[in-house]
Design a protein around this motif. Structure first.
Motif, PDB file in Angstrom:
ATOM      1  N   UNK A 160     -57.717 -23.273 -13.810  1.00 24.78           N
ATOM      2  CA  UNK A 160     -58.485 -24.371 -13.234  1.00 24.78           C
ATOM      3  C   UNK A 160     -58.839 -23.954 -11.815  1.00 24.78           C
ATOM      4  N   UNK A 161     -60.094 -24.053 -11.472  1.00 23.79           N
ATOM      5  CA  UNK A 161     -60.545 -23.633 -10.139  1.00 23.79           C
ATOM      6  C   UNK A 161     -60.443 -24.776  -9.138  1.00 23.79           C
ATOM      7  N   UNK A 162     -60.507 -24.395  -7.884  1.00 19.50           N
ATOM      8  CA  UNK A 162     -60.544 -25.377  -6.805  1.00 19.50           C
ATOM      9  C   UNK A 162     -61.752 -26.292  -7.007  1.00 19.50           C
ATOM     10  N   UNK A 163     -62.907 -25.744  -7.351  1.00 22.60           N
ATOM     11  CA  UNK A 163     -64.119 -26.548  -7.533  1.00 22.60           C
ATOM     12  C   UNK A 163     -63.941 -27.583  -8.646  1.00 22.60           C
ATOM     13  N   UNK A 164     -63.304 -27.185  -9.743  1.00 20.31           N
ATOM     14  CA  UNK A 164     -63.072 -28.127 -10.846  1.00 20.31           C
ATOM     15  C   UNK A 164     -62.106 -29.237 -10.418  1.00 20.31           C
ATOM     16  N   UNK A 165     -61.051 -28.866  -9.718  1.00 17.21           N
ATOM     17  CA  UNK A 165     -60.086 -29.873  -9.259  1.00 17.21           C
ATOM     18  C   UNK A 165     -60.705 -30.778  -8.201  1.00 17.21           C
ATOM     19  N   UNK A 166     -61.498 -30.202  -7.318  1.00 21.92           N
ATOM     20  CA  UNK A 166     -62.179 -30.984  -6.271  1.00 21.92           C
ATOM     21  C   UNK A 166     -63.082 -32.037  -6.910  1.00 21.92           C
ATOM     22  N   UNK A 167     -63.834 -31.650  -7.925  1.00 22.13           N
ATOM     23  CA  UNK A 167     -64.708 -32.602  -8.623  1.00 22.13           C
ATOM     24  C   UNK A 167     -63.874 -33.664  -9.339  1.00 22.13           C
ATOM     25  N   UNK A 168     -62.783 -33.245  -9.993  1.00 21.40           N
ATOM     26  CA  UNK A 168     -61.915 -34.187 -10.702  1.00 21.40           C
ATOM     27  C   UNK A 168     -61.302 -35.206  -9.741  1.00 21.40           C
ATOM     28  N   UNK A 169     -60.899 -34.747  -8.582  1.00 22.58           N
ATOM     29  CA  UNK A 169     -60.263 -35.630  -7.594  1.00 22.58           C
ATOM     30  C   UNK A 169     -61.273 -36.403  -6.747  1.00 22.58           C
ATOM     31  N   UNK A 170     -62.553 -36.070  -6.908  1.00 22.35           N
ATOM     32  CA  UNK A 170     -63.647 -36.689  -6.146  1.00 22.35           C
ATOM     33  C   UNK A 170     -63.446 -36.524  -4.645  1.00 22.35           C
ATOM     34  N   UNK A 171     -63.139 -35.294  -4.246  1.00 24.44           N
ATOM     35  CA  UNK A 171     -62.958 -34.980  -2.836  1.00 24.44           C
ATOM     36  C   UNK A 171     -64.288 -34.538  -2.238  1.00 24.44           C
ATOM     37  N   UNK A 172     -64.530 -34.909  -0.984  1.00 22.17           N
ATOM     38  CA  UNK A 172     -65.775 -34.542  -0.316  1.00 22.17           C
ATOM     39  C   UNK A 172     -65.655 -33.225   0.442  1.00 22.17           C
ATOM     40  N   UNK A 173     -64.538 -33.030   1.115  1.00 21.67           N
ATOM     41  CA  UNK A 173     -64.386 -31.839   1.958  1.00 21.67           C
ATOM     42  C   UNK A 173     -63.402 -30.850   1.371  1.00 21.67           C
ATOM     43  N   UNK A 174     -63.114 -29.834   2.183  1.00 22.72           N
ATOM     44  CA  UNK A 174     -62.189 -28.778   1.760  1.00 22.72           C
ATOM     45  C   UNK A 174     -60.836 -28.862   2.464  1.00 22.72           C
ATOM     46  N   UNK A 175     -60.571 -29.986   3.143  1.00 27.57           N
ATOM     47  CA  UNK A 175     -59.329 -30.127   3.917  1.00 27.57           C
ATOM     48  C   UNK A 175     -58.072 -30.009   3.056  1.00 27.57           C
ATOM     49  N   UNK A 176     -58.140 -30.429   1.821  1.00 26.85           N
ATOM     50  CA  UNK A 176     -56.978 -30.446   0.933  1.00 26.85           C
ATOM     51  C   UNK A 176     -56.918 -29.224   0.003  1.00 26.85           C
ATOM     52  N   UNK A 177     -57.786 -28.233   0.197  1.00 26.76           N
ATOM     53  CA  UNK A 177     -57.893 -27.122  -0.743  1.00 26.76           C
ATOM     54  C   UNK A 177     -56.573 -26.401  -0.963  1.00 26.76           C
ATOM     55  N   UNK A 178     -55.872 -26.045   0.093  1.00 26.94           N
ATOM     56  CA  UNK A 178     -54.610 -25.312  -0.061  1.00 26.94           C
ATOM     57  C   UNK A 178     -53.594 -26.134  -0.842  1.00 26.94           C
ATOM     58  N   UNK A 179     -53.497 -27.416  -0.524  1.00 18.45           N
ATOM     59  CA  UNK A 179     -52.551 -28.287  -1.224  1.00 18.45           C
ATOM     60  C   UNK A 179     -52.920 -28.422  -2.707  1.00 18.45           C
ATOM     61  N   UNK A 180     -54.189 -28.634  -2.985  1.00 20.09           N
ATOM     62  CA  UNK A 180     -54.638 -28.802  -4.368  1.00 20.09           C
ATOM     63  C   UNK A 180     -54.430 -27.506  -5.158  1.00 20.09           C
ATOM     64  N   UNK A 181     -54.691 -26.371  -4.564  1.00 20.45           N
ATOM     65  CA  UNK A 181     -54.459 -25.101  -5.247  1.00 20.45           C
ATOM     66  C   UNK A 181     -52.977 -24.905  -5.561  1.00 20.45           C
ATOM     67  N   UNK A 182     -52.107 -25.407  -4.699  1.00 21.26           N
ATOM     68  CA  UNK A 182     -50.671 -25.371  -4.961  1.00 21.26           C
ATOM     69  C   UNK A 182     -50.330 -26.257  -6.167  1.00 21.26           C
ATOM     70  N   UNK A 183     -50.968 -27.421  -6.243  1.00 18.82           N
ATOM     71  CA  UNK A 183     -50.758 -28.317  -7.379  1.00 18.82           C
ATOM     72  C   UNK A 183     -51.270 -27.694  -8.680  1.00 18.82           C
ATOM     73  N   UNK A 184     -52.417 -27.025  -8.611  1.00 19.76           N
ATOM     74  CA  UNK A 184     -52.959 -26.341  -9.787  1.00 19.76           C
ATOM     75  C   UNK A 184     -51.960 -25.294 -10.269  1.00 19.76           C
ATOM     76  N   UNK A 185     -51.432 -24.507  -9.346  1.00 15.64           N
ATOM     77  CA  UNK A 185     -50.459 -23.465  -9.714  1.00 15.64           C
ATOM     78  C   UNK A 185     -49.203 -24.075 -10.322  1.00 15.64           C
ATOM     79  N   UNK A 186     -48.723 -25.170  -9.755  1.00 10.95           N
ATOM     80  CA  UNK A 186     -47.510 -25.817 -10.274  1.00 10.95           C
ATOM     81  C   UNK A 186     -47.751 -26.398 -11.669  1.00 10.95           C
TER      82      UNK A 186
END
Length: 187
Positions: free
Chosen positions: A13-39
């Motif tokens: 699952x990519x950052x872009x796919x998770x960003x769209x799923x979470x309906x995020x506007x910016x990239x401020x949470x990218x590192x955290x979300x990528x950690x969640x994807x990995x977990x």
């Protein structure tokens, strides 16, 4: 028998796919979300994952003590990638010719068997005398698996604490389990 990851898969699952799923506007949470994807992926994928199968393409090694053991591999397997090495009776490592074996069984539970008219050689009587190296996983995982990862990421993103006090409790793990259970390998 034990299976080890030699080369871990790339994120399915990519950052872009998770960003769209979470309906995020910016990239401020990218590192955290990528950690969640990995977990979430680690919880589902690979030898120790809930599914008991490979999700992303990865290099695996499964070791066996004897050719008498059922040579069960982690699904789904790329049949062209299977390589078998064993320690012979003299203690010398040998490669088993690919013409001597084939994959058998359902795709969810592949096993290596000798081809008709060929017998497996004698391996030395020792732990891990046989090493099967192979590539397993999906080039593109099935949509229900991808959705389950996104649901876990979404739940963990919204509920950043282990305990929900005073809020509405939902039963998302059941939804995730329902999406994944058709792909789960019985152990």
């Amino acid at each position: 028998m034990a299976t080890y990851v030699v080369e871990a898969p790339a994120a399915v699952v990519t950052w872009a796919e998770a960003k769209a799923h979470l309906r995020l506007d910016g990239d401020d949470e990218q590192t955290y979300v990528e950690t969640l994807i990995a977990a979430a992926t680690a919880w589902i994928d690979g030898p120790s994952g809930w599914l008991g199968r490979a999700i992303g393409l990865q290099e695996l090694v499964t070791v066996f003590d004897s050719f008498d053991d059922p040579l069960m591999l982690m699904a789904p397997v790329d049949p062209e990638s299977v390589e078998i090495r064993y320690v012979d009776a003299d203690g010398v490592e040998q490669a088993l010719p690919s013409a001597a074996f084939r994959l058998s069984g359902p795709p969810s539970c592949p096993r290596v068997i000798a081809v008709h008219g060929v017998a497996f050689p004698s391996a030395r009587c020792e732990a891990d005398a046989i090493r099967v190296s192979y590539q397993a996983g999906y080039a593109k995982p099935p949509a229900p698996i991808m959705q389950a990862i996104l649901l876990l990421v979404g739940q963990w993103f919204e509920a950043r604490e282990a305990v929900n006090i005073g809020g509405t409790v939902n039963v998302l793990p059941f939804t995730v389990e329902a999406l994944l259970s058709p792909y789960r390998v019985a152990r």
